[in-house]
Design an enzyme around this catalytic site. Structure first.
Site, PDB file in Angstrom:
ATOM      1  N   HIS A 118      99.527  -8.049  55.759  1.00  0.00           N
ATOM      2  CA  HIS A 118      98.748  -9.074  56.470  1.00  0.00           C
ATOM      3  C   HIS A 118      98.529 -10.271  55.548  1.00  0.00           C
ATOM      4  O   HIS A 118      98.758 -11.420  55.936  1.00  0.00           O
ATOM      5  CB  HIS A 118      97.401  -8.497  56.931  1.00  0.00           C
ATOM      6  CG  HIS A 118      96.396  -9.536  57.320  1.00  0.00           C
ATOM      7  ND1 HIS A 118      96.538 -10.308  58.454  1.00  0.00           N
ATOM      8  CD2 HIS A 118      95.259  -9.961  56.718  1.00  0.00           C
ATOM      9  CE1 HIS A 118      95.518 -11.156  58.528  1.00  0.00           C
ATOM     10  NE2 HIS A 118      94.731 -10.972  57.491  1.00  0.00           N
TER      11      HIS A 118
ATOM     12  N   ASP B 247     113.867 -40.575  57.407  1.00  0.00           N
ATOM     13  CA  ASP B 247     113.925 -39.111  57.410  1.00  0.00           C
ATOM     14  C   ASP B 247     113.368 -38.638  56.072  1.00  0.00           C
ATOM     15  O   ASP B 247     112.811 -39.432  55.314  1.00  0.00           O
ATOM     16  CB  ASP B 247     115.376 -38.611  57.617  1.00  0.00           C
ATOM     17  CG  ASP B 247     115.390 -37.219  58.246  1.00  0.00           C
ATOM     18  OD1 ASP B 247     114.902 -36.278  57.597  1.00  0.00           O
ATOM     19  OD2 ASP B 247     115.858 -37.075  59.391  1.00  0.00           O
TER      20      ASP B 247
ATOM     21  N   TRP C 168      97.955  -8.131  48.450  1.00  0.00           N
ATOM     22  CA  TRP C 168      98.804  -9.328  48.394  1.00  0.00           C
ATOM     23  C   TRP C 168      98.818  -9.896  46.981  1.00  0.00           C
ATOM     24  O   TRP C 168      99.707 -10.657  46.633  1.00  0.00           O
ATOM     25  CB  TRP C 168      98.336 -10.374  49.402  1.00  0.00           C
ATOM     26  CG  TRP C 168      97.261 -11.294  48.907  1.00  0.00           C
ATOM     27  CD1 TRP C 168      95.923 -11.039  48.920  1.00  0.00           C
ATOM     28  CD2 TRP C 168      97.428 -12.590  48.321  1.00  0.00           C
ATOM     29  NE1 TRP C 168      95.247 -12.095  48.371  1.00  0.00           N
ATOM     30  CE2 TRP C 168      96.136 -13.072  47.998  1.00  0.00           C
ATOM     31  CE3 TRP C 168      98.525 -13.394  48.035  1.00  0.00           C
ATOM     32  CZ2 TRP C 168      95.931 -14.305  47.399  1.00  0.00           C
ATOM     33  CZ3 TRP C 168      98.298 -14.627  47.437  1.00  0.00           C
ATOM     34  CH2 TRP C 168      97.017 -15.071  47.131  1.00  0.00           C
TER      35      TRP C 168
ATOM     36  N   SER D 170     112.165 -21.710  48.664  1.00  0.00           N
ATOM     37  CA  SER D 170     111.979 -22.582  49.824  1.00  0.00           C
ATOM     38  C   SER D 170     110.832 -23.564  49.580  1.00  0.00           C
ATOM     39  O   SER D 170     110.956 -24.761  49.845  1.00  0.00           O
ATOM     40  CB  SER D 170     111.693 -21.716  51.056  1.00  0.00           C
ATOM     41  OG  SER D 170     111.027 -22.454  52.029  1.00  0.00           O
ATOM     42  N   SER D 171     109.720 -23.051  49.045  1.00  0.00           N
ATOM     43  CA  SER D 171     108.560 -23.921  48.791  1.00  0.00           C
ATOM     44  C   SER D 171     108.880 -24.998  47.772  1.00  0.00           C
ATOM     45  O   SER D 171     108.470 -26.151  47.932  1.00  0.00           O
ATOM     46  CB  SER D 171     107.397 -23.107  48.233  1.00  0.00           C
ATOM     47  OG  SER D 171     106.710 -22.491  49.248  1.00  0.00           O
TER      48      SER D 171
ATOM     49  N   HIS E 169      95.143 -19.471  41.984  1.00  0.00           N
ATOM     50  CA  HIS E 169      94.069 -20.391  42.318  1.00  0.00           C
ATOM     51  C   HIS E 169      94.585 -21.736  42.814  1.00  0.00           C
ATOM     52  O   HIS E 169      94.149 -22.179  43.878  1.00  0.00           O
ATOM     53  CB  HIS E 169      93.019 -20.551  41.218  1.00  0.00           C
ATOM     54  CG  HIS E 169      91.855 -21.252  41.822  1.00  0.00           C
ATOM     55  ND1 HIS E 169      90.871 -20.595  42.504  1.00  0.00           N
ATOM     56  CD2 HIS E 169      91.615 -22.564  41.992  1.00  0.00           C
ATOM     57  CE1 HIS E 169      90.052 -21.481  43.045  1.00  0.00           C
ATOM     58  NE2 HIS E 169      90.481 -22.682  42.752  1.00  0.00           N
TER      59      HIS E 169
ATOM     60  N   GLU F 161      97.132 -22.096  44.362  1.00  0.00           N
ATOM     61  CA  GLU F 161      97.630 -21.733  45.686  1.00  0.00           C
ATOM     62  C   GLU F 161      96.555 -21.908  46.765  1.00  0.00           C
ATOM     63  O   GLU F 161      96.849 -22.361  47.868  1.00  0.00           O
ATOM     64  CB  GLU F 161      98.131 -20.284  45.665  1.00  0.00           C
ATOM     65  CG  GLU F 161      98.413 -19.659  47.017  1.00  0.00           C
ATOM     66  CD  GLU F 161      99.637 -20.218  47.707  1.00  0.00           C
ATOM     67  OE1 GLU F 161     100.408 -20.951  47.057  1.00  0.00           O
ATOM     68  OE2 GLU F 161      99.813 -19.927  48.902  1.00  0.00           O
TER      69      GLU F 161
ATOM     70  N   TYR G  49      94.292 -24.100  46.847  1.00  0.00           N
ATOM     71  CA  TYR G  49      94.199 -25.538  47.170  1.00  0.00           C
ATOM     72  C   TYR G  49      95.442 -26.011  47.879  1.00  0.00           C
ATOM     73  O   TYR G  49      95.389 -26.940  48.678  1.00  0.00           O
ATOM     74  CB  TYR G  49      93.904 -26.348  45.913  1.00  0.00           C
ATOM     75  CG  TYR G  49      92.536 -25.993  45.411  1.00  0.00           C
ATOM     76  CD1 TYR G  49      91.445 -26.163  46.250  1.00  0.00           C
ATOM     77  CD2 TYR G  49      92.327 -25.410  44.186  1.00  0.00           C
ATOM     78  CE1 TYR G  49      90.188 -25.777  45.869  1.00  0.00           C
ATOM     79  CE2 TYR G  49      91.064 -25.018  43.787  1.00  0.00           C
ATOM     80  CZ  TYR G  49      90.005 -25.195  44.632  1.00  0.00           C
ATOM     81  OH  TYR G  49      88.765 -24.792  44.256  1.00  0.00           O
TER      82      TYR G  49
ATOM     83  N   SER H 141      90.965 -35.698  57.730  1.00  0.00           N
ATOM     84  CA  SER H 141      90.699 -37.091  57.386  1.00  0.00           C
ATOM     85  C   SER H 141      91.379 -38.063  58.345  1.00  0.00           C
ATOM     86  O   SER H 141      91.139 -39.272  58.279  1.00  0.00           O
ATOM     87  CB  SER H 141      91.167 -37.391  55.955  1.00  0.00           C
ATOM     88  OG  SER H 141      90.504 -36.561  55.053  1.00  0.00           O
TER      89      SER H 141
ATOM     90  N   HIS I 129      88.256 -16.826  37.263  1.00  0.00           N
ATOM     91  CA  HIS I 129      87.081 -16.442  38.069  1.00  0.00           C
ATOM     92  C   HIS I 129      87.413 -15.293  39.015  1.00  0.00           C
ATOM     93  O   HIS I 129      86.509 -14.722  39.605  1.00  0.00           O
ATOM     94  CB  HIS I 129      86.477 -17.641  38.810  1.00  0.00           C
ATOM     95  CG  HIS I 129      87.398 -18.301  39.797  1.00  0.00           C
ATOM     96  ND1 HIS I 129      87.310 -19.632  40.082  1.00  0.00           N
ATOM     97  CD2 HIS I 129      88.419 -17.822  40.563  1.00  0.00           C
ATOM     98  CE1 HIS I 129      88.233 -19.945  40.993  1.00  0.00           C
ATOM     99  NE2 HIS I 129      88.909 -18.870  41.286  1.00  0.00           N
ATOM    100  N   HIS I 130      88.701 -14.985  39.150  1.00  0.00           N
ATOM    101  CA  HIS I 130      89.083 -13.827  39.958  1.00  0.00           C
ATOM    102  C   HIS I 130      88.995 -12.538  39.147  1.00  0.00           C
ATOM    103  O   HIS I 130      89.278 -11.465  39.669  1.00  0.00           O
ATOM    104  CB  HIS I 130      90.513 -13.997  40.473  1.00  0.00           C
ATOM    105  CG  HIS I 130      90.651 -15.147  41.417  1.00  0.00           C
ATOM    106  ND1 HIS I 130      90.499 -15.011  42.771  1.00  0.00           N
ATOM    107  CD2 HIS I 130      90.882 -16.451  41.202  1.00  0.00           C
ATOM    108  CE1 HIS I 130      90.651 -16.193  43.344  1.00  0.00           C
ATOM    109  NE2 HIS I 130      90.888 -17.084  42.411  1.00  0.00           N
TER     110      HIS I 130
ATOM    111  N   THR J  20      84.737 -31.538  46.040  1.00  0.00           N
ATOM    112  CA  THR J  20      84.742 -31.022  47.408  1.00  0.00           C
ATOM    113  C   THR J  20      83.553 -31.567  48.183  1.00  0.00           C
ATOM    114  O   THR J  20      83.662 -31.944  49.351  1.00  0.00           O
ATOM    115  CB  THR J  20      84.730 -29.480  47.402  1.00  0.00           C
ATOM    116  OG1 THR J  20      85.689 -29.023  46.446  1.00  0.00           O
ATOM    117  CG2 THR J  20      85.085 -28.929  48.754  1.00  0.00           C
TER     118      THR J  20
ATOM    119  N   LYS K  28      84.128 -34.992  49.423  1.00  0.00           N
ATOM    120  CA  LYS K  28      84.904 -35.012  50.667  1.00  0.00           C
ATOM    121  C   LYS K  28      84.023 -34.742  51.878  1.00  0.00           C
ATOM    122  O   LYS K  28      84.067 -35.463  52.883  1.00  0.00           O
ATOM    123  CB  LYS K  28      86.019 -33.970  50.606  1.00  0.00           C
ATOM    124  CG  LYS K  28      87.172 -34.430  49.761  1.00  0.00           C
ATOM    125  CD  LYS K  28      88.208 -33.337  49.653  1.00  0.00           C
ATOM    126  CE  LYS K  28      89.466 -33.888  49.035  1.00  0.00           C
ATOM    127  NZ  LYS K  28      90.182 -34.819  49.898  1.00  0.00           N
TER     128      LYS K  28
ATOM    129  N   ARG L 233      86.351  -3.592  49.866  1.00  0.00           N
ATOM    130  CA  ARG L 233      87.479  -4.022  50.695  1.00  0.00           C
ATOM    131  C   ARG L 233      88.665  -3.098  50.466  1.00  0.00           C
ATOM    132  O   ARG L 233      88.671  -2.293  49.535  1.00  0.00           O
ATOM    133  CB  ARG L 233      87.847  -5.468  50.368  1.00  0.00           C
ATOM    134  CG  ARG L 233      88.346  -5.658  48.955  1.00  0.00           C
ATOM    135  CD  ARG L 233      88.436  -7.116  48.565  1.00  0.00           C
ATOM    136  NE  ARG L 233      89.660  -7.750  49.080  1.00  0.00           N
ATOM    137  CZ  ARG L 233      90.310  -8.731  48.428  1.00  0.00           C
ATOM    138  NH1 ARG L 233      89.869  -9.180  47.270  1.00  0.00           N
ATOM    139  NH2 ARG L 233      91.382  -9.264  48.942  1.00  0.00           N
TER     140      ARG L 233
HETATM  141 CU   LIG Z   1      90.337 -18.963  42.638  1.00  0.00          CU
END
Ligand SMILES: [Cu+2]
Lengths: 281, 539
Positions: B91, B120, B156, B183-184, B267, B269, B271, B282, B316-317, B342, B345, B464
């Site tokens: 998932h 293009d 994941w 691809s990315s 991390h 990722e 963002y 926006s 922080h993870h 943030t 924004k 979890r």
């Molecule tokens: Cu993080």
């Protein structure tokens, strides 16, 4: 020849990319089954690799034909420059991951393995670099003198010969271009030959293998990925040699050549880091 | 979605030099399936990206419902624990790499050339390959469920040593991620180069639409961190099959090292998955507040600051994994610092709405919904960032609640907002406003029914990624499962609305929304197959 058109060239539809994807699918499935003991997987890998090669050769031929045929204008050329720069940046980050792993292992993980609670587990283990870890086999590390030092000299020289070739291209001295570019390819091949010799020396005399704990791991993965990039670079240089021999490129328009030169210098810089961080320190 | 635009493809153009391949392209584009297979057109490719990600969104959603069905009641109900772990892992992988990331690339493909006045994308063939790498990768992921041992069940985040012990499904996942990463990277290089090199004359960097700015920075992040992920999973692969010792303490390596390398990617990722959402919002909020975006340049600087900070917060993870106190403090403070840009924004969006003459069509509903619910997710993120609190809530449902508030109510709601906003432009038809509003209200209500109780579950200590739980958690879990099924079914409303919009509906004008601004609204709806072959002049 650069086009003077202000229209940005958008290539025609093509099936190549789709075949490239099928090739990667074959490579992935083949490699996964091969690695898990189904030896027939190797044929699937081979088919996938052949497909990919055909696809890439076709794709690059298209680009070369378009470039020589004058489809690209100045804006397209600038786009290629940006594209190549960002691609090299992504490669830098790929190597950064492995250099990061080396840093982490040497400065954090291995010293932690030598701390007091691990002393109870492995009283004989001395947490100093180089190490194969508490359970690894004995080996002798690779010294920086000898082949690695020669290889440093070879790659640095190849950077110089490539620059001379580039100047020759800009001055339209085609003969000198072919000689110096050929010398660069030769030096690249010599580097790879010596690297292979060094690997054989490591395996047969030093008992230094990919499986020799964290030292063998970082040594072979870093130098191996670098060697792979040198191989790619040497192939690209060879293609450039044949293109030059066919009369491709103009003194003021030869980004294909420059892109390969950028790549070669990048590979050169990675080697210097390797020489200091993997061999010397 | 771009179906009706095919006819526009035959519009001829004057060529000032002989350009054979291009002539073929404009006059005899392949039709039917081959059109999609071979296309080098950014609109076609954008459409394929969006359909692919919507498909993967439903696949990942079905896996999520599998998880919630198991958790409906305590005790093992439906699945073996191993399969439950496969469900949570896949998932996550499918939603992150198959749904959200490709969806934003789809938006970028459609919008970046239109918004900067380019004909293009910079590398049109590579653009096609970036897309066509996705179906093989998705195939590898889905097929991995059926190999011996099943799909990877390591989560994941793919932590060693779980990943070094999994079956062949793990290898398929590793290769799938390699392909998705390629691809990315190709997609991102394409987007960066398009933005840097193909803007219409007069469009300076500080005149670029916010969506283009956010994607420029996102693409930079992607090029910087996808290779690091590739490195990390390559190390996993060689540890699994070739005897390396990156993550093996017996050989002098360290499993924790994987976490450092992974989160150096991971991390930024997050963002990558939210900055384009900021870009979309926006555009939507100013259009429906009928006021220009408040604080444009501060938005640009805030986006850049978030990107820079994202590289120095990864650990922080890992507060409970163990690290020196100085490390904990550094990563905690750096993380909290991200709240500043943030916050800039969020206040800018609020200030944009302030005294605007607002209307609440579906895109605006989703944008305002985003603002509410994403901000909540941001606040719980701050709470998670405080190390002493994190020690309590690490690996609990509190974290699950937090990141679904930012990923579902953040990224996904912003994408719905953007989809409704630009659908009339893409298809030439207005979508059904009533259905759109139903979709919004059902989504936001069921979303909160699903995920709000998870905060309480987490604070009470429910871990979890576990298929069973203590009886005290039963009520909230039942509620969350009901919410999840409601949320899942509500998304069928979206599918129906999109299909209906493609097939017909009120004709959309070029402007579509009276308050919308930008080059894309100067083109017809749908835009011609080849737009801006002559670049517009931006003043
Ligand atoms: Cu993080």
């Amino acid at each position: 020849m650069l086009s003077t058109s202000t229209k940005y060239y958008v290539p025609a539809p093509s099936t190549r990319m789709f075949w490239g994807s099928i090739a990667l699918l074959c490579l992935a499935f083949g490699a996964a089954s091969w690695m898990n003991g189904a030896s027939s997987g190797r044929w699937v890998v081979l088919v996938g690799f052949a497909f990919l090669l055909v696809m890439l050769v076709g794709w690059f031929s298209d680009v070369i034909a378009e470039s020589e045929g004058g489809s690209y204008n100045h804006q397209v050329d600038i786009g290629f420059r940006w594209g190549m720069s960002w691609f090299i940046f992504s490669e830098v980050m790929f190597f950064a991951a492995f250099f990061g792993a080396l840093f982490y292992a040497r400065n954090l993980a291995v010293p932690w393995l030598g701390d007091i609670d691990h002393k109870l587990l492995w009283p004989d283990f001395s947490a100093t670099w180089p190490t194969a870890g508490p359970m690894g086999e004995k080996f002798a590390p690779m010294s920086a003198g000898g082949i690695p030092a020669w290889n440093t000299a070879i790659l640095l020289t190849s950077g110089v010969t490539l620059t001379i070739a580039h100047h020759a291209l800009r001055a339209n001295h085609r003969r000198s271009l072919l000689i110096w570019l050929g010398a660069t390819v030769g030096l690249g091949a010599l580097f790879l030959f010596l690297q292979a010799t060094e690997y054989m020396h490591a395996y047969s005399e030093l008992n230094l293998k990919l499986t020799s704990g964290i030292y063998g791991t970082t040594f072979f993965m870093l130098t191996g990925f670098h060697g792979f990039h040198v191989t790619l670079g040497a192939i690209m240089l060879t293609v450039m040699w044949f293109r030059c021999a066919k009369g491709h490129f103009k003194p003021d328009h030869h980004f294909g050549f420059e892109a390969v030169a950028w790549y070669w210098h990048f590979v050169d810089v990675v080697w210097l880091l390797l020489f200091v961080l993997v061999y010397y320190l | 979605m771009a179906h009706s635009t095919a006819d526009a493809a035959v519009a001829g153009h004057a060529h000032d030099h002989h350009d054979h391949a291009h002539d073929d392209h404009a006059h005899a584009a392949p039709s039917g399936f081959m059109r999609w297979l071979t296309t080098t057109n950014h609109k076609d490719i954008g459409t394929m990206y969006l359909w692919f990600s919507l498909t993967m969104f439903f696949v990942g959603g079905v896996l999520a419902l599998g998880i919630r069905a198991e958790l409906f009641k305590p005790g093992l109900q439906l699945w073996h624990p191993e399969f439950f772990n496969q469900l949570t892992t896949m998932h996550g992988l499918i939603m992150v790499f198959g749904a959200i990331m490709p969806a934003f690339v789809g938006f970028a493909n459609w919008l970046v050339p239109l918004q900067i006045g380019a004909p293009d994308m910079a590398f049109a063939r590579m653009n096609n390959w970036s897309f066509w790498l996705l179906p093989p990768a998705a195939t590898l992921l889905v097929v991995s469920f059926f190999v011996p041992g099943g799909a990877t069940a390591a989560g994941w985040t793919l932590y060693a040593p779980l990943t070094t012990q999994m079956g062949p499904g793990m290898d398929l996942a590793i290769f799938a991620l390699h392909i998705l990463g390629a691809s990315s990277i190709m997609g991102s290089i394409n987007i960066v180069v398009t933005i840097l090199n193909m803007r219409a004359p007069g469009m300076t960097l500080m005149k670029m639409p916010m969506f283009v700015w956010t994607w420029l920075i996102t693409a930079y992040l992607l090029i910087a961190v996808m290779p690091v992920l590739a490195g990390a999973i390559t190390m996993t692969l060689t540890d699994r099959h070739f005897g390396t010792a990156f993550f093996n303490a017996a050989g002098g390596g360290d499993p924790v090292m994987f976490q450092h390398v992974f989160w150096f990617f991971g991390h930024p990722e997050v963002y990558i998955m939210i900055l384009p959402a900021f870009g979309i919002v926006s555009h939507v909020i100013p259009a429906f507040a009928r006021k220009p975006l408040f604080g444009y340049s501060s938005m640009v600087y805030a986006t850049s600051s978030i990107a820079i900070l994202s590289f120095i917060v990864w650990a922080h993870h890992m507060f409970v994994v163990g690290m020196p106190a100085a490390g904990v403090l550094f990563f905690m403070y750096a993380t909290v610092l991200i709240a500043v840009p943030t916050g800039v924004k969020v206040f800018n969006w609020l200030a944009t709405m302030w005294r605007g003459s607002m209307t609440f069509e579906t895109p605006m509903l989703f944008a305002v919904g985003f603002l509410f619910v994403f901000t909540m997710g941001g606040f719980t993120g701050l709470i998670c960032a405080i190390a002493p609190i994190d020690l309590q809530i690490q690996d609990t449902y509190y974290v699950v609640a937090h990141f679904h508030y930012v990923l579902v109510a953040g990224s996904l709601f912003a994408m719905f907002s953007g989809a409704y906003f630009w659908l009339p432009k893409w298809t030439g038809h207005m979508y059904d406003e009533t259905l759109g509003k139903w979709h919004f209200w059902l989504s936001i209500i069921f979303f909160n029914v699903t995920f709000f109780p998870m905060h309480f579950l987490g604070l009470a200590g429910m871990p979890r990624r576990i298929p069973d739980y203590n009886i005290q958690f039963a009520d909230f879990n039942m509620l969350a499962t009901i919410g999840a099924f409601g949320f899942g079914l509500s998304q069928l409303v979206f599918l129906y609305t999109v299909l209906k919009c493609i097939r017909g509906g009120e004709k959309a004008t070029a402007q579509v929304w009276e308050g919308a601004e930008g080059l894309e609204w100067t083109l017809s709806s749908p835009p011609p197959y080849h737009s801006f072959e002559v670049p517009p002049q931006v003043k």
